[in-house]
Design a protein around this motif. Sequence first.
Motif, PDB file in Angstrom:
ATOM      1  N   VAL A 105       0.857  -1.184   0.000  1.00 20.24           N
ATOM      2  CA  VAL A 105       0.000   0.000   0.000  1.00 20.24           C
ATOM      3  C   VAL A 105       0.894   1.235   0.000  1.00 20.24           C
ATOM      4  CG1 VAL A 105      -1.800   1.276   1.225  1.00 20.24           C
ATOM      5  CG2 VAL A 105      -1.798  -1.240   1.278  1.00 20.24           C
ATOM      6  N   PHE A 106       0.688   2.105  -0.983  1.00 18.35           N
ATOM      7  CA  PHE A 106       1.464   3.335  -1.112  1.00 18.35           C
ATOM      8  C   PHE A 106       0.548   4.530  -0.867  1.00 18.35           C
ATOM      9  CE2 PHE A 106       3.471   0.153  -3.774  1.00 18.35           C
ATOM     10  CZ  PHE A 106       4.832   0.306  -3.504  1.00 18.35           C
ATOM     11  N   ILE A 107       1.017   5.476  -0.082  1.00 20.79           N
ATOM     12  CA  ILE A 107       0.293   6.721   0.171  1.00 20.79           C
ATOM     13  C   ILE A 107       1.195   7.871  -0.238  1.00 20.79           C
ATOM     14  CG2 ILE A 107      -0.833   8.169   1.898  1.00 20.79           C
ATOM     15  CD1 ILE A 107      -1.415   5.650   3.517  1.00 20.79           C
ATOM     16  N   ASP A 108       0.761   8.660  -1.211  1.00 20.91           N
ATOM     17  CA  ASP A 108       1.599   9.705  -1.800  1.00 20.91           C
ATOM     18  C   ASP A 108       2.943   9.138  -2.248  1.00 20.91           C
ATOM     19  OD1 ASP A 108      -0.043  11.988  -1.782  1.00 20.91           O
ATOM     20  OD2 ASP A 108       0.264  12.254   0.354  1.00 20.91           O
ATOM     21  N   GLY A 109       2.912   7.938  -2.782  1.00 21.95           N
ATOM     22  CA  GLY A 109       4.125   7.326  -3.302  1.00 21.95           C
ATOM     23  C   GLY A 109       5.029   6.718  -2.254  1.00 21.95           C
ATOM     24  N   GLY A 110       4.697   6.871  -0.965  1.00 23.87           N
ATOM     25  CA  GLY A 110       5.487   6.286   0.109  1.00 23.87           C
ATOM     26  C   GLY A 110       4.915   4.939   0.519  1.00 23.87           C
ATOM     27  N   LEU A 111       5.779   3.962   0.752  1.00 29.01           N
ATOM     28  CA  LEU A 111       5.323   2.633   1.136  1.00 29.01           C
ATOM     29  C   LEU A 111       4.797   2.672   2.567  1.00 29.01           C
ATOM     30  CD1 LEU A 111       5.001  -0.340   0.386  1.00 29.01           C
ATOM     31  CD2 LEU A 111       7.349  -0.730   1.168  1.00 29.01           C
ATOM     32  N   ALA A 112       3.490   2.462   2.714  1.00 26.34           N
ATOM     33  CA  ALA A 112       2.845   2.530   4.020  1.00 26.34           C
ATOM     34  C   ALA A 112       2.601   1.154   4.621  1.00 26.34           C
ATOM     35  CB  ALA A 112       1.510   3.269   3.898  1.00 26.34           C
ATOM     36  N   TYR A 113       2.556   0.125   3.776  1.00 23.65           N
ATOM     37  CA  TYR A 113       2.322  -1.235   4.253  1.00 23.65           C
ATOM     38  C   TYR A 113       2.900  -2.216   3.242  1.00 23.65           C
ATOM     39  CZ  TYR A 113       0.005  -5.595   5.475  1.00 23.65           C
ATOM     40  OH  TYR A 113      -0.246  -6.906   5.815  1.00 23.65           O
ATOM     41  N   ASP A 114       3.551  -3.263   3.760  1.00 22.78           N
ATOM     42  CA  ASP A 114       4.085  -4.338   2.924  1.00 22.78           C
ATOM     43  C   ASP A 114       3.828  -5.650   3.658  1.00 22.78           C
ATOM     44  OD1 ASP A 114       5.619  -6.226   1.533  1.00 22.78           O
ATOM     45  OD2 ASP A 114       7.117  -4.729   0.961  1.00 22.78           O
ATOM     46  N   ARG A 115       3.004  -6.482   3.068  1.00 22.80           N
ATOM     47  CA  ARG A 115       2.598  -7.724   3.732  1.00 22.80           C
ATOM     48  C   ARG A 115       3.766  -8.673   3.949  1.00 22.80           C
ATOM     49  NH1 ARG A 115      -0.245 -12.640   2.068  1.00 22.80           N
ATOM     50  NH2 ARG A 115      -0.098 -11.977  -0.105  1.00 22.80           N
ATOM     51  N   ALA A 116       4.814  -8.550   3.144  1.00 25.37           N
ATOM     52  CA  ALA A 116       5.959  -9.456   3.247  1.00 25.37           C
ATOM     53  C   ALA A 116       7.101  -8.884   4.067  1.00 25.37           C
ATOM     54  CB  ALA A 116       6.448  -9.814   1.848  1.00 25.37           C
ATOM     55  N   ASN A 117       6.964  -7.659   4.554  1.00 23.20           N
ATOM     56  CA  ASN A 117       8.074  -7.009   5.243  1.00 23.20           C
ATOM     57  C   ASN A 117       7.604  -6.422   6.573  1.00 23.20           C
ATOM     58  OD1 ASN A 117      10.272  -5.540   6.105  1.00 23.20           O
ATOM     59  ND2 ASN A 117      10.651  -4.553   4.129  1.00 23.20           N
ATOM     60  N   PRO A 118       7.980  -7.039   7.692  1.00 19.06           N
ATOM     61  CA  PRO A 118       7.533  -6.536   9.005  1.00 19.06           C
ATOM     62  C   PRO A 118       7.933  -5.092   9.273  1.00 19.06           C
ATOM     63  CG  PRO A 118       8.476  -8.731   9.215  1.00 19.06           C
ATOM     64  CD  PRO A 118       8.769  -8.272   7.808  1.00 19.06           C
ATOM     65  N   ALA A 119       8.956  -4.604   8.611  1.00 23.04           N
ATOM     66  CA  ALA A 119       9.367  -3.218   8.814  1.00 23.04           C
ATOM     67  C   ALA A 119       8.310  -2.236   8.331  1.00 23.04           C
ATOM     68  CB  ALA A 119      10.694  -2.956   8.090  1.00 23.04           C
ATOM     69  N   PHE A 120       7.416  -2.690   7.470  1.00 22.79           N
ATOM     70  CA  PHE A 120       6.332  -1.842   6.954  1.00 22.79           C
ATOM     71  C   PHE A 120       4.966  -2.374   7.402  1.00 22.79           C
ATOM     72  CE2 PHE A 120       9.913  -1.007   4.180  1.00 22.79           C
ATOM     73  CZ  PHE A 120       9.883   0.375   4.068  1.00 22.79           C
ATOM     74  N   GLN A 121       4.935  -2.861   8.642  1.00 24.19           N
ATOM     75  CA  GLN A 121       3.686  -3.296   9.270  1.00 24.19           C
ATOM     76  C   GLN A 121       3.602  -2.641  10.641  1.00 24.19           C
ATOM     77  OE1 GLN A 121       3.789  -7.601   9.294  1.00 24.19           O
ATOM     78  NE2 GLN A 121       4.373  -7.681   7.138  1.00 24.19           N
ATOM     79  N   PRO A 122       3.299  -1.335  10.694  1.00 29.89           N
ATOM     80  CA  PRO A 122       3.312  -0.621  11.977  1.00 29.89           C
ATOM     81  C   PRO A 122       2.338  -1.239  12.978  1.00 29.89           C
ATOM     82  CG  PRO A 122       3.139   0.903  10.124  1.00 29.89           C
ATOM     83  CD  PRO A 122       2.940  -0.466   9.573  1.00 29.89           C
ATOM     84  N   VAL A 123       2.706  -1.191  14.238  1.00 26.36           N
ATOM     85  CA  VAL A 123       1.827  -1.654  15.310  1.00 26.36           C
ATOM     86  C   VAL A 123       1.703  -0.552  16.352  1.00 26.36           C
ATOM     87  CG1 VAL A 123       2.364  -4.093  14.989  1.00 26.36           C
ATOM     88  CG2 VAL A 123       3.759  -2.723  16.543  1.00 26.36           C
ATOM     89  N   SER A 124       0.593  -0.563  17.081  1.00 23.88           N
ATOM     90  CA  SER A 124       0.390   0.392  18.156  1.00 23.88           C
ATOM     91  C   SER A 124       0.741  -0.272  19.486  1.00 23.88           C
ATOM     92  CB  SER A 124      -1.069   0.848  18.185  1.00 23.88           C
ATOM     93  OG  SER A 124      -1.893  -0.207  18.658  1.00 23.88           O
ATOM     94  N   ASP A 125       0.814   0.521  20.529  1.00 28.37           N
ATOM     95  CA  ASP A 125       1.107  -0.021  21.850  1.00 28.37           C
ATOM     96  C   ASP A 125       0.080  -1.077  22.253  1.00 28.37           C
ATOM     97  OD1 ASP A 125       3.246   1.648  22.003  1.00 28.37           O
ATOM     98  OD2 ASP A 125       2.295   3.121  23.308  1.00 28.37           O
ATOM     99  N   PHE A 126      -1.167  -0.868  21.883  1.00 27.83           N
ATOM    100  CA  PHE A 126      -2.229  -1.798  22.283  1.00 27.83           C
ATOM    101  C   PHE A 126      -2.020  -3.179  21.675  1.00 27.83           C
ATOM    102  CE2 PHE A 126      -6.622  -3.499  21.490  1.00 27.83           C
ATOM    103  CZ  PHE A 126      -6.903  -3.795  22.809  1.00 27.83           C
ATOM    104  N   GLU A 127      -1.355  -3.251  20.529  1.00 31.94           N
ATOM    105  CA  GLU A 127      -1.165  -4.531  19.856  1.00 31.94           C
ATOM    106  C   GLU A 127      -0.011  -5.348  20.420  1.00 31.94           C
ATOM    107  OE1 GLU A 127      -2.126  -4.105  15.282  1.00 31.94           O
ATOM    108  OE2 GLU A 127      -1.226  -2.253  16.041  1.00 31.94           O
ATOM    109  N   LEU A 128       0.853  -4.714  21.205  1.00 31.96           N
ATOM    110  CA  LEU A 128       2.008  -5.423  21.740  1.00 31.96           C
ATOM    111  C   LEU A 128       1.551  -6.592  22.607  1.00 31.96           C
ATOM    112  CD1 LEU A 128       4.231  -2.370  22.765  1.00 31.96           C
ATOM    113  CD2 LEU A 128       4.423  -3.777  20.712  1.00 31.96           C
ATOM    114  N   GLY A 129       2.062  -7.769  22.305  1.00 33.48           N
ATOM    115  CA  GLY A 129       1.731  -8.948  23.101  1.00 33.48           C
ATOM    116  C   GLY A 129       0.426  -9.615  22.747  1.00 33.48           C
TER     117      GLY A 129
END
Length: 498
Positions: free
Chosen positions: A458-482
């Motif tokens: 998923v690209f937003i303004d040409g920037g990679l916002a999500y990549d299903r194959a790359n955890p570096a582009f799968q942001p998580v929030s504090d609530f999701e930890l654990g």
Amino acid sequence: MLLNRLRGPSLAVLTCALGALALSACATTGDAKPRTETASTAPASKDRTMAPGLDGWANTDPYPSTYRGLPRENLALVGATVLTGTGQKIEGGVVIVTDGRIAAVGGANTPVPAGHRVVDARGRYVTPGVIDIHSHLGVYPSPGVMGMSDGNEITGPNTAQVWAEHSIWPQDPGFNTARAGGVTTMQILPGSANLFGGRGVTVRNVPSVTMQGMKFPGAPYGLKMACGENPSRVYGGRNQSPATGMGNVAGYRAAFISAREYKAKWDKWRETGEGTPPTRNLQLETLAGVLDGSILIQNHCYRADEMAVMLDVAREFGYKVTTFHHAVEAYKIAPLLAREGVCAAMWTGWWGFKMEALDGIEENAALTDAPEGSCAVIHSDDAELIQRLNQEAAAALSAGRRAGLNISEEHAISWITLNAARAIGIDKETGSLEAGKRADVVIWSADPFSIYARADQVFIDGGLAYDRANPAFQPVSDFELGQPGFGQPAAGVAQGAR
């Protein structure tokens, strides 16, 4: 300034009393010649400058966007089946992204500029980013507890003065899961308990510490209105107005009468600069914005007859309804909506959960879409449904085809892209893959109308916002930890999970 405020005989009397030199000019014979105005006799300047915060029109954007976008690179997406959002389907297509904008879209022979990274999308689909025009993410975030329930100011039937952006919690994990579903833009709305619920705000679905960092630059505000059972149930239950449909309509009319008067007072003061300026009223200021067209009406309304009444109210006061939300009976008045240029935002399968939703049908979006000039939109109103709006659109498409309507996928994709952008006033910027627009792009693993399709990138303004194959582009929030699944790449999580 005193002279400027006086009128009629009193001005003449006062002028005559100022000195003997003026007496000859005060004769009532009409024989006196007009004098040339000098610096001492010229009208005083009418300074309309007010202290900060007292004139809403002097600063219509007091909480400006600080959105800067994600790091981006120039790209060429090649080999995919491209659904542009404008009704075009290109097999083996090429999408060129330059400096965060769509530079070109075409067939396999489209030249790739030097220096652009080539992304091999063969066997996959490319679409515009998904847009959800009815979301409560951030104002009803997860965890769903009372301390985080900030979407409904249920303190009076008219709360047009409140702004949803002032309740948004940017750390809501729902933003992350929506992004994994291909959602690049959302309109965040207040709830529907009131006749006027307040202003909504359009945001870019990027990680941010502040709401200003998500706010879509230049997007118009929308005013959330609600007709039907919600306001009459809430306030009727308190033994106050509105308690009925007719009470609802009386409330809209009274509010817009006050707004017309308020706007007229400000317009007169700006024109003349005379007297004391009106006292700023945040509630009436929002309604005045509707009257001058700068704020768009986003109207929660289920039944066909009530939508028709709301259009009558709009005509009475000279404003326009931009979109009806939920609109489960839109199919009954599809030609009227098309003729009025009003969008209808709908679910596919939600119906029957209250009386005004009883006549909902799965064919609603397809039938509403049928007349020329229509604007059918699929929305979520839900933190889970927003993750699979492509499937909700697919169900609506399937229902329409079963009803005998000939609808192509390249047309139906507009229900969650270009039509959605039109419904919130950002279609000049996003919603389709057209040269010059923002590069909001989704690469799908399969046909997005398949239940097996997942957003790969998923690209937003040409920037990679999500990549299903790359955890570096799968942001998580504090609530999701654990939480279950935390630490696993999305590509390895069971179907149906993030």
